[in-house]
Design a protein around this motif. Structure first.
Motif, PDB file in Angstrom:
ATOM      1  N   PHE A   3       0.839  -1.198   0.000  1.00 34.45           N
ATOM      2  CA  PHE A   3       0.000   0.000   0.000  1.00 34.45           C
ATOM      3  C   PHE A   3       0.873   1.246   0.000  1.00 34.45           C
ATOM      4  O   PHE A   3       1.643   1.484   0.932  1.00 34.45           O
ATOM      5  N   ALA A   4       0.712   2.021  -1.063  1.00 31.97           N
ATOM      6  CA  ALA A   4       1.536   3.214  -1.236  1.00 31.97           C
ATOM      7  C   ALA A   4       1.320   4.221  -0.115  1.00 31.97           C
ATOM      8  O   ALA A   4       2.265   4.859   0.362  1.00 31.97           O
ATOM      9  N   ASP A   5       0.062   4.361   0.313  1.00 35.99           N
ATOM     10  CA  ASP A   5      -0.304   5.455   1.209  1.00 35.99           C
ATOM     11  C   ASP A   5      -0.692   4.991   2.613  1.00 35.99           C
ATOM     12  O   ASP A   5      -1.395   5.698   3.324  1.00 35.99           O
ATOM     13  N   ARG A   6      -0.234   3.808   3.019  1.00 42.76           N
ATOM     14  CA  ARG A   6      -0.530   3.305   4.357  1.00 42.76           C
ATOM     15  C   ARG A   6       0.752   3.007   5.113  1.00 42.76           C
ATOM     16  O   ARG A   6       1.748   2.570   4.545  1.00 42.76           O
ATOM     17  N   ALA A   7       0.713   3.253   6.438  1.00 40.14           N
ATOM     18  CA  ALA A   7       1.852   2.948   7.299  1.00 40.14           C
ATOM     19  C   ALA A   7       1.859   1.461   7.641  1.00 40.14           C
ATOM     20  O   ALA A   7       0.810   0.819   7.719  1.00 40.14           O
ATOM     21  N   LEU A   9      -0.793   7.996   4.803  1.00 41.68           N
ATOM     22  CA  LEU A   9       0.215   8.967   4.379  1.00 41.68           C
ATOM     23  C   LEU A   9      -0.370   9.887   3.311  1.00 41.68           C
ATOM     24  O   LEU A   9      -1.120   9.437   2.443  1.00 41.68           O
ATOM     25  N   HIS A  10       0.012  11.163   3.360  1.00 40.30           N
ATOM     26  CA  HIS A  10      -0.597  12.138   2.457  1.00 40.30           C
ATOM     27  C   HIS A  10       0.403  12.900   1.585  1.00 40.30           C
ATOM     28  O   HIS A  10      -0.005  13.558   0.633  1.00 40.30           O
ATOM     29  N   ASP A  11       1.693  12.803   1.880  1.00 41.46           N
ATOM     30  CA  ASP A  11       2.700  13.549   1.123  1.00 41.46           C
ATOM     31  C   ASP A  11       3.059  12.776  -0.154  1.00 41.46           C
ATOM     32  O   ASP A  11       3.649  11.695  -0.076  1.00 41.46           O
ATOM     33  N   PRO A  12       2.718  13.307  -1.333  1.00 42.41           N
ATOM     34  CA  PRO A  12       2.969  12.572  -2.583  1.00 42.41           C
ATOM     35  C   PRO A  12       4.426  12.185  -2.780  1.00 42.41           C
ATOM     36  O   PRO A  12       4.717  11.077  -3.248  1.00 42.41           O
ATOM     37  N   ASP A  57       4.070  -7.211  -5.883  1.00 43.03           N
ATOM     38  CA  ASP A  57       3.931  -7.228  -7.335  1.00 43.03           C
ATOM     39  C   ASP A  57       3.004  -6.107  -7.798  1.00 43.03           C
ATOM     40  O   ASP A  57       2.919  -5.822  -8.987  1.00 43.03           O
ATOM     41  N   SER A  58       2.261  -5.514  -6.835  1.00 43.73           N
ATOM     42  CA  SER A  58       1.300  -4.458  -7.155  1.00 43.73           C
ATOM     43  C   SER A  58       1.297  -3.433  -6.028  1.00 43.73           C
ATOM     44  O   SER A  58       1.405  -3.795  -4.852  1.00 43.73           O
ATOM     45  N   LEU A  59       1.173  -2.170  -6.394  1.00 48.06           N
ATOM     46  CA  LEU A  59       1.109  -1.069  -5.434  1.00 48.06           C
ATOM     47  C   LEU A  59      -0.290  -0.464  -5.466  1.00 48.06           C
ATOM     48  O   LEU A  59      -0.827  -0.212  -6.540  1.00 48.06           O
ATOM     49  N   CYS A  60      -0.877  -0.237  -4.289  1.00 49.50           N
ATOM     50  CA  CYS A  60      -2.230   0.320  -4.210  1.00 49.50           C
ATOM     51  C   CYS A  60      -2.212   1.756  -3.726  1.00 49.50           C
ATOM     52  O   CYS A  60      -1.576   2.077  -2.714  1.00 49.50           O
ATOM     53  N   VAL A  61      -2.918   2.618  -4.444  1.00 54.13           N
ATOM     54  CA  VAL A  61      -3.231   3.973  -3.994  1.00 54.13           C
ATOM     55  C   VAL A  61      -4.725   4.020  -3.737  1.00 54.13           C
ATOM     56  O   VAL A  61      -5.520   3.767  -4.643  1.00 54.13           O
ATOM     57  N   HIS A  62      -5.132   4.314  -2.520  1.00 49.34           N
ATOM     58  CA  HIS A  62      -6.558   4.322  -2.189  1.00 49.34           C
ATOM     59  C   HIS A  62      -7.274   5.473  -2.897  1.00 49.34           C
ATOM     60  O   HIS A  62      -6.904   6.636  -2.740  1.00 49.34           O
ATOM     61  N   GLY A  63      -8.304   5.131  -3.651  1.00 54.01           N
ATOM     62  CA  GLY A  63      -9.028   6.135  -4.413  1.00 54.01           C
ATOM     63  C   GLY A  63      -9.831   7.093  -3.565  1.00 54.01           C
ATOM     64  O   GLY A  63     -10.194   8.186  -4.016  1.00 54.01           O
ATOM     65  N   ASP A  64     -10.124   6.716  -2.301  1.00 53.22           N
ATOM     66  CA  ASP A  64     -10.936   7.576  -1.437  1.00 53.22           C
ATOM     67  C   ASP A  64     -10.085   8.488  -0.562  1.00 53.22           C
ATOM     68  O   ASP A  64     -10.624   9.265   0.223  1.00 53.22           O
ATOM     69  N   SER A  65      -8.766   8.396  -0.676  1.00 50.66           N
ATOM     70  CA  SER A  65      -7.901   9.248   0.137  1.00 50.66           C
ATOM     71  C   SER A  65      -7.841  10.664  -0.432  1.00 50.66           C
ATOM     72  O   SER A  65      -7.865  10.847  -1.652  1.00 50.66           O
ATOM     73  N   PRO A  66      -7.764  11.676   0.437  1.00 54.02           N
ATOM     74  CA  PRO A  66      -7.574  13.047  -0.059  1.00 54.02           C
ATOM     75  C   PRO A  66      -6.274  13.130  -0.866  1.00 54.02           C
ATOM     76  O   PRO A  66      -5.247  12.604  -0.450  1.00 54.02           O
ATOM     77  N   GLY A  67      -6.323  13.755  -2.008  1.00 51.95           N
ATOM     78  CA  GLY A  67      -5.124  13.880  -2.829  1.00 51.95           C
ATOM     79  C   GLY A  67      -4.729  12.606  -3.543  1.00 51.95           C
ATOM     80  O   GLY A  67      -3.580  12.462  -3.974  1.00 51.95           O
ATOM     81  N   ALA A  68      -5.674  11.664  -3.705  1.00 60.39           N
ATOM     82  CA  ALA A  68      -5.350  10.372  -4.321  1.00 60.39           C
ATOM     83  C   ALA A  68      -4.772  10.530  -5.721  1.00 60.39           C
ATOM     84  O   ALA A  68      -3.829   9.819  -6.088  1.00 60.39           O
ATOM     85  N   VAL A  69      -5.316  11.438  -6.497  1.00 59.75           N
ATOM     86  CA  VAL A  69      -4.838  11.616  -7.872  1.00 59.75           C
ATOM     87  C   VAL A  69      -3.407  12.141  -7.870  1.00 59.75           C
ATOM     88  O   VAL A  69      -2.543  11.657  -8.622  1.00 59.75           O
ATOM     89  N   ARG A  70      -3.133  13.122  -7.017  1.00 65.09           N
ATOM     90  CA  ARG A  70      -1.766  13.661  -6.948  1.00 65.09           C
ATOM     91  C   ARG A  70      -0.779  12.583  -6.499  1.00 65.09           C
ATOM     92  O   ARG A  70       0.355  12.502  -7.007  1.00 65.09           O
ATOM     93  N   ILE A  71      -1.197  11.760  -5.545  1.00 64.10           N
ATOM     94  CA  ILE A  71      -0.322  10.698  -5.057  1.00 64.10           C
ATOM     95  C   ILE A  71      -0.065   9.676  -6.156  1.00 64.10           C
ATOM     96  O   ILE A  71       1.080   9.285  -6.408  1.00 64.10           O
ATOM     97  N   ALA A  72      -1.119   9.232  -6.823  1.00 64.34           N
ATOM     98  CA  ALA A  72      -0.956   8.237  -7.887  1.00 64.34           C
ATOM     99  C   ALA A  72      -0.064   8.761  -9.000  1.00 64.34           C
ATOM    100  O   ALA A  72       0.787   8.034  -9.526  1.00 64.34           O
ATOM    101  N   ARG A  73      -0.260  10.033  -9.360  1.00 66.44           N
ATOM    102  CA  ARG A  73       0.560  10.607 -10.432  1.00 66.44           C
ATOM    103  C   ARG A  73       2.019  10.727  -9.998  1.00 66.44           C
ATOM    104  O   ARG A  73       2.938  10.458 -10.788  1.00 66.44           O
ATOM    105  N   ALA A  74       2.245  11.106  -8.745  1.00 61.29           N
ATOM    106  CA  ALA A  74       3.617  11.212  -8.240  1.00 61.29           C
ATOM    107  C   ALA A  74       4.307   9.857  -8.248  1.00 61.29           C
ATOM    108  O   ALA A  74       5.486   9.740  -8.617  1.00 61.29           O
TER     109      ALA A  74
END
Length: 251
Positions: free
Chosen positions: A165-169, A186-189, A218-235
């Protein structure tokens, strides 16, 4: 080796909208589409499948407990045969909408409380494995490395795919920090992108207590419901691409 980038999508319901699915579908390679139990409705399922198919994004079934009010983040103690039937029901629903979009369901990923429960809960993990085996034993299954879920799925002959998970501790044991705990999300892209690069390279990352933990994926997840999800995924996508890491769907 390439790595997949996935996101939880199709999680709106009726007049309630959640996340920017269209933007995320322009970035990710796999879409974990809600199947109507924790989120999603027929209109949302069809629209999400059609957009994923149009963009060449793999459609995965994001199955969960029947818990709309709790967004599938509450554990449900239920007989295993009922859980199996609930999962088959969700696979069938998403499969229908994927088919009329000219595609098919290509993998299965449990959602929320179910995902976390079957890290250790053998009875429920076996029930989900049985559902996938009955519906389509060729479907890969996505889950936490070292989980009972992936272990039982592998023993049943299913293809298993490890997820980070990209955005989880993470805890020092390699499990996810509870969302109820400070710093769980986590919220910092740029921080997230750096962690994802380390995971893709097979390097350790910092656990919540500052120790190092190796998370194989083998796969990284960015949660679509997280604030700033698009910025994080793009980063994440931009950073991996800049460092020569190829992003591609596993399914």
């Amino acid at each position: 080796m390439p790595i997949d980038l996935n996101s939880d999508l199709g999680e709106g319901f009726g007049r309630w909208e959640l996340g920017d699915d269209e933007a995320l579908l322009s970035i990710v390679t796999s879409a974990n589409v809600a199947c109507g139990f924790h989120a999603g409705d027929p209109v949302v399922l069809r629209r999400t499948c059609e957009e994923a198919a149009r963009r060449g994004v793999a459609i995965g079934a994001h199955v969960g407990y029947r818990d709309l009010a709790g967004f599938g983040r509450r554990f449900v103690d239920m007989p295993p045969e009922e859980l199996t039937d609930d999962i088959v029901y969700q696979l069938g629903a998403l499969g229908a909408f994927a088919r009329i979009a000219g595609e098919r369901v290509r993998y299965v990923k449990p959602h929320g409380a179910l995902y976390n429960a079957i890290v250790h809960h053998e009875e429920q993990a076996a029930a989900v494995v049985e559902a996938v085996r009955l519906y389509d034993p060729e479907l890969p299954v996505l889950g936490l490395p070292g989980s009972v879920w992936l272990d039982l799925a592998g023993r049943a002959g299913l293809r298993t795919v490890r997820e980070a998970f990209a955005d989880r501790a993470y805890t020092p044991e390699g499990t996810l920090v509870s969302r109820r705990s400070p710093g769980a999300v986590l919220h910092d892209p740029e921080e997230v992108a750096e962690r994802c690069l380390r995971i893709a390279r097979g390097e350790s990352i910092a656990a919540v207590d500052g120790s190092r933990v190796l998370v194989e994926a083998d796969s990284l997840c960015v949660h679509g419901d997280s604030p700033g999800a698009v910025r994080i995924a793009r980063a994440v996508s931009d950073r991996l691409g800049a460092e020569g890491v190829r992003i591609a769907a596993f399914a």
